[in-house]
Motif scaffolding. Sequence first.
Motif, PDB file in Angstrom:
ATOM      1  N   ARG A 100      55.762  30.698  21.124  1.00  9.13           N
ATOM      2  CA  ARG A 100      55.115  31.331  19.976  1.00  9.13           C
ATOM      3  C   ARG A 100      55.819  32.620  19.549  1.00  9.13           C
ATOM      4  NH1 ARG A 100      49.104  31.318  22.358  1.00  9.13           N
ATOM      5  NH2 ARG A 100      48.403  31.909  20.270  1.00  9.13           N
ATOM      6  N   LEU A 101      56.734  33.115  20.355  1.00 10.37           N
ATOM      7  CA  LEU A 101      57.530  34.282  19.974  1.00 10.37           C
ATOM      8  C   LEU A 101      58.734  33.793  19.182  1.00 10.37           C
ATOM      9  CD1 LEU A 101      57.473  36.318  23.322  1.00 10.37           C
ATOM     10  CD2 LEU A 101      56.135  36.755  21.245  1.00 10.37           C
ATOM     11  N   ASP A 102      58.810  34.186  17.918  1.00  7.80           N
ATOM     12  CA  ASP A 102      59.905  33.730  17.062  1.00  7.80           C
ATOM     13  C   ASP A 102      61.248  34.275  17.529  1.00  7.80           C
ATOM     14  OD1 ASP A 102      58.923  32.418  14.158  1.00  7.80           O
ATOM     15  OD2 ASP A 102      57.388  33.466  15.294  1.00  7.80           O
ATOM     16  N   ALA A 103      61.242  35.470  18.100  1.00  6.46           N
ATOM     17  CA  ALA A 103      62.461  36.069  18.632  1.00  6.46           C
ATOM     18  C   ALA A 103      62.080  37.227  19.535  1.00  6.46           C
ATOM     19  CB  ALA A 103      63.384  36.557  17.512  1.00  6.46           C
ATOM     20  N   THR A 104      62.989  37.586  20.427  1.00  2.35           N
ATOM     21  CA  THR A 104      62.822  38.760  21.277  1.00  2.35           C
ATOM     22  C   THR A 104      63.959  39.714  20.995  1.00  2.35           C
ATOM     23  OG1 THR A 104      61.695  37.534  23.051  1.00  2.35           O
ATOM     24  CG2 THR A 104      62.755  39.615  23.647  1.00  2.35           C
ATOM     25  N   LEU A 105      63.624  40.941  20.602  1.00  2.32           N
ATOM     26  CA  LEU A 105      64.620  41.972  20.318  1.00  2.32           C
ATOM     27  C   LEU A 105      64.668  42.948  21.480  1.00  2.32           C
ATOM     28  CD1 LEU A 105      66.558  43.520  18.369  1.00  2.32           C
ATOM     29  CD2 LEU A 105      64.534  44.763  17.566  1.00  2.32           C
ATOM     30  N   VAL A 106      65.844  43.118  22.079  1.00  9.70           N
ATOM     31  CA  VAL A 106      66.058  44.092  23.143  1.00  9.70           C
ATOM     32  C   VAL A 106      66.726  45.324  22.536  1.00  9.70           C
ATOM     33  CG1 VAL A 106      67.086  44.529  25.401  1.00  9.70           C
ATOM     34  CG2 VAL A 106      66.336  42.218  24.798  1.00  9.70           C
ATOM     35  N   VAL A 107      66.104  46.476  22.731  1.00  8.01           N
ATOM     36  CA  VAL A 107      66.633  47.731  22.185  1.00  8.01           C
ATOM     37  C   VAL A 107      67.358  48.480  23.293  1.00  8.01           C
ATOM     38  CG1 VAL A 107      66.065  49.907  21.070  1.00  8.01           C
ATOM     39  CG2 VAL A 107      64.778  47.841  20.486  1.00  8.01           C
ATOM     40  N   LEU A 108      68.667  48.617  23.126  1.00  8.03           N
ATOM     41  CA  LEU A 108      69.519  49.254  24.128  1.00  8.03           C
ATOM     42  C   LEU A 108      69.985  50.620  23.661  1.00  8.03           C
ATOM     43  CD1 LEU A 108      71.843  46.207  24.932  1.00  8.03           C
ATOM     44  CD2 LEU A 108      69.788  46.895  26.173  1.00  8.03           C
ATOM     45  N   SER A 109      70.447  51.404  24.613  1.00  5.50           N
ATOM     46  CA  SER A 109      71.108  52.663  24.277  1.00  5.50           C
ATOM     47  C   SER A 109      72.380  52.356  23.492  1.00  5.50           C
ATOM     48  CB  SER A 109      71.472  53.418  25.562  1.00  5.50           C
ATOM     49  OG  SER A 109      72.451  54.409  25.311  1.00  5.50           O
ATOM     50  N   PRO A 110      72.755  53.217  22.535  1.00  8.27           N
ATOM     51  CA  PRO A 110      74.012  53.001  21.802  1.00  8.27           C
ATOM     52  C   PRO A 110      75.230  52.941  22.710  1.00  8.27           C
ATOM     53  CG  PRO A 110      72.652  54.615  20.674  1.00  8.27           C
ATOM     54  CD  PRO A 110      71.998  54.365  22.011  1.00  8.27           C
ATOM     55  N   HIS A 111      75.103  53.510  23.920  1.00 12.23           N
ATOM     56  CA  HIS A 111      76.238  53.574  24.838  1.00 12.23           C
ATOM     57  C   HIS A 111      76.184  52.506  25.926  1.00 12.23           C
ATOM     58  CE1 HIS A 111      76.958  57.380  22.856  1.00 12.23           C
ATOM     59  NE2 HIS A 111      75.763  57.808  23.227  1.00 12.23           N
ATOM     60  N   ASP A 112      75.240  51.596  25.845  1.00 10.12           N
ATOM     61  CA  ASP A 112      75.091  50.553  26.858  1.00 10.12           C
ATOM     62  C   ASP A 112      76.197  49.508  26.681  1.00 10.12           C
ATOM     63  OD1 ASP A 112      74.298  48.213  28.319  1.00 10.12           O
ATOM     64  OD2 ASP A 112      72.239  48.956  28.330  1.00 10.12           O
ATOM     65  N   ALA A 113      77.044  49.405  27.705  1.00 10.54           N
ATOM     66  CA  ALA A 113      78.139  48.434  27.655  1.00 10.54           C
ATOM     67  C   ALA A 113      77.999  47.360  28.733  1.00 10.54           C
ATOM     68  CB  ALA A 113      79.476  49.149  27.830  1.00 10.54           C
ATOM     69  N   VAL A 114      76.826  47.303  29.403  1.00 10.02           N
ATOM     70  CA  VAL A 114      76.698  46.400  30.557  1.00 10.02           C
ATOM     71  C   VAL A 114      75.559  45.394  30.420  1.00 10.02           C
ATOM     72  CG1 VAL A 114      77.733  48.097  32.118  1.00 10.02           C
ATOM     73  CG2 VAL A 114      75.239  48.051  31.818  1.00 10.02           C
ATOM     74  N   PHE A 115      74.771  45.452  29.353  1.00 14.96           N
ATOM     75  CA  PHE A 115      73.618  44.553  29.238  1.00 14.96           C
ATOM     76  C   PHE A 115      74.032  43.092  29.389  1.00 14.96           C
ATOM     77  CE2 PHE A 115      71.123  41.713  26.498  1.00 14.96           C
ATOM     78  CZ  PHE A 115      69.877  41.823  27.098  1.00 14.96           C
ATOM     79  N   GLU A 116      75.017  42.679  28.639  1.00 22.82           N
ATOM     80  CA  GLU A 116      75.434  41.262  28.672  1.00 22.82           C
ATOM     81  C   GLU A 116      75.899  40.844  30.062  1.00 22.82           C
ATOM     82  OE1 GLU A 116      75.325  42.548  24.508  1.00 22.82           O
ATOM     83  OE2 GLU A 116      76.203  43.415  26.315  1.00 22.82           O
ATOM     84  N   GLN A 117      76.446  41.777  30.801  1.00 19.44           N
ATOM     85  CA  GLN A 117      76.882  41.484  32.172  1.00 19.44           C
ATOM     86  C   GLN A 117      75.680  41.209  33.080  1.00 19.44           C
ATOM     87  OE1 GLN A 117      79.264  44.651  33.911  1.00 19.44           O
ATOM     88  NE2 GLN A 117      78.441  44.222  35.951  1.00 19.44           N
ATOM     89  N   HIS A 118      74.603  41.936  32.881  1.00 20.00           N
ATOM     90  CA  HIS A 118      73.426  41.800  33.733  1.00 20.00           C
ATOM     91  C   HIS A 118      72.469  40.711  33.263  1.00 20.00           C
ATOM     92  CE1 HIS A 118      74.179  45.226  36.364  1.00 20.00           C
ATOM     93  NE2 HIS A 118      74.564  45.905  35.296  1.00 20.00           N
ATOM     94  N   VAL A 119      72.565  40.304  31.994  1.00 17.14           N
ATOM     95  CA  VAL A 119      71.682  39.260  31.467  1.00 17.14           C
ATOM     96  C   VAL A 119      72.535  38.235  30.717  1.00 17.14           C
ATOM     97  CG1 VAL A 119      69.470  38.843  30.335  1.00 17.14           C
ATOM     98  CG2 VAL A 119      70.044  41.141  31.085  1.00 17.14           C
ATOM     99  N   PRO A 120      73.405  37.509  31.428  1.00 16.68           N
ATOM    100  CA  PRO A 120      74.314  36.583  30.740  1.00 16.68           C
ATOM    101  C   PRO A 120      73.612  35.428  30.045  1.00 16.68           C
ATOM    102  CG  PRO A 120      74.402  36.254  33.124  1.00 16.68           C
ATOM    103  CD  PRO A 120      73.601  37.498  32.895  1.00 16.68           C
ATOM    104  N   GLY A 121      72.380  35.122  30.448  1.00 11.55           N
ATOM    105  CA  GLY A 121      71.683  33.980  29.862  1.00 11.55           C
ATOM    106  C   GLY A 121      70.892  34.289  28.609  1.00 11.55           C
ATOM    107  N   PHE A 122      70.907  35.536  28.172  1.00  9.59           N
ATOM    108  CA  PHE A 122      70.123  35.908  26.992  1.00  9.59           C
ATOM    109  C   PHE A 122      70.951  35.646  25.744  1.00  9.59           C
ATOM    110  CE2 PHE A 122      68.128  39.103  24.079  1.00  9.59           C
ATOM    111  CZ  PHE A 122      66.853  38.560  24.082  1.00  9.59           C
ATOM    112  N   THR A 123      70.890  34.417  25.281  1.00 16.56           N
ATOM    113  CA  THR A 123      71.684  33.997  24.125  1.00 16.56           C
ATOM    114  C   THR A 123      70.859  33.062  23.248  1.00 16.56           C
ATOM    115  OG1 THR A 123      72.599  32.110  25.350  1.00 16.56           O
ATOM    116  CG2 THR A 123      73.878  34.161  25.389  1.00 16.56           C
ATOM    117  N   GLY A 124      71.347  32.806  22.056  1.00 14.19           N
ATOM    118  CA  GLY A 124      70.680  31.878  21.154  1.00 14.19           C
ATOM    119  C   GLY A 124      70.062  32.582  19.965  1.00 14.19           C
ATOM    120  N   GLU A 125      69.508  31.798  19.048  1.00 12.38           N
ATOM    121  CA  GLU A 125      69.001  32.350  17.797  1.00 12.38           C
ATOM    122  C   GLU A 125      67.714  33.145  17.968  1.00 12.38           C
ATOM    123  OE1 GLU A 125      66.630  28.312  16.261  1.00 12.38           O
ATOM    124  OE2 GLU A 125      68.527  28.927  15.325  1.00 12.38           O
ATOM    125  N   ARG A 126      67.041  32.987  19.113  1.00  9.88           N
ATOM    126  CA  ARG A 126      65.817  33.762  19.363  1.00  9.88           C
ATOM    127  C   ARG A 126      66.085  34.981  20.231  1.00  9.88           C
ATOM    128  NH1 ARG A 126      62.310  30.556  22.589  1.00  9.88           N
ATOM    129  NH2 ARG A 126      60.572  31.948  22.041  1.00  9.88           N
TER     130      ARG A 126
END
Length: 260
Positions: free
Chosen positions: A63-89
């Motif tokens: 029922r959640l159309d999308a999930t938005l994660v708000v990161l620090s402008p200087h965050d360069a490691v999110f994708e490394q720690h959450v590699p499975g967070f992908t897709g149109e949602r």
Amino acid sequence: MPSATPLTPLMFSAHGFQPRCFALVPCAGVGERAGVGGPKQYHPVAGQSVVAHTLAALTAVPRLDATLVVLSPHDAVFEQHVPGFTGERAWVARVGGASRAESVANGLEELVARGAQPHDWVLVHDAARCLVQPDWVNRLIDECQDDEVGGLLALPVADTLKASQMGSSGEPRAQGTVDRAAKWSAQTPQMFRLGLLRPALVAALSDPQTAAAITDEASAIEALGHSPRLVLGAFENLKLTWPGDFALAERLLATRPTPR
């Protein structure tokens, strides 16, 4: 500025609107109290980072159309720690601010830029509440989707509450017992319409004295004179804050099936 008047279900039926639900996860903090040597949202628990568990549970709510994660402008490691967070949602925006309220406010602007409308619901959830379960999120949506204001997961306070004062040597001492009747411990997600939450946060952040008292989204809504609905949460929906919380989360996650 958008109207701070609650938008009622009748308004949507009259205009043919179908509200959507978006999750917003502020993930720009440093988590100093956690004592884990870095941002607590990236600390490993039960084989994944804290925020990876959080996002897996939210992703399991169709029922959640999308999930938005708000990161620090200087965050360069999110994708490394959450590699499975992908897709149109799965949405990411590096627009975090100096406080939680600023990060959420900036995230709301990002949702608007991506097409969210005032009548849409926004479920703000702490990145560090990694034990959240899809059933709890669905319960919140079920109980708030027809509410004029919105609401939050919370638990009635069961423990005896003590007011404290500092002793002669700087140690905390009980000063008195606080009546726990009608007291609730706030959790997340907290669910409000974009058209109400956005101006509530803008108003709160415009006054430094008010901003200091805004510790969650519900407090910003309350500052406008509204009364958010309290929806029964769960004891396990704890926010990882202190070092011992991580060991507890490890044990609880180890006994739990993967969200489906």
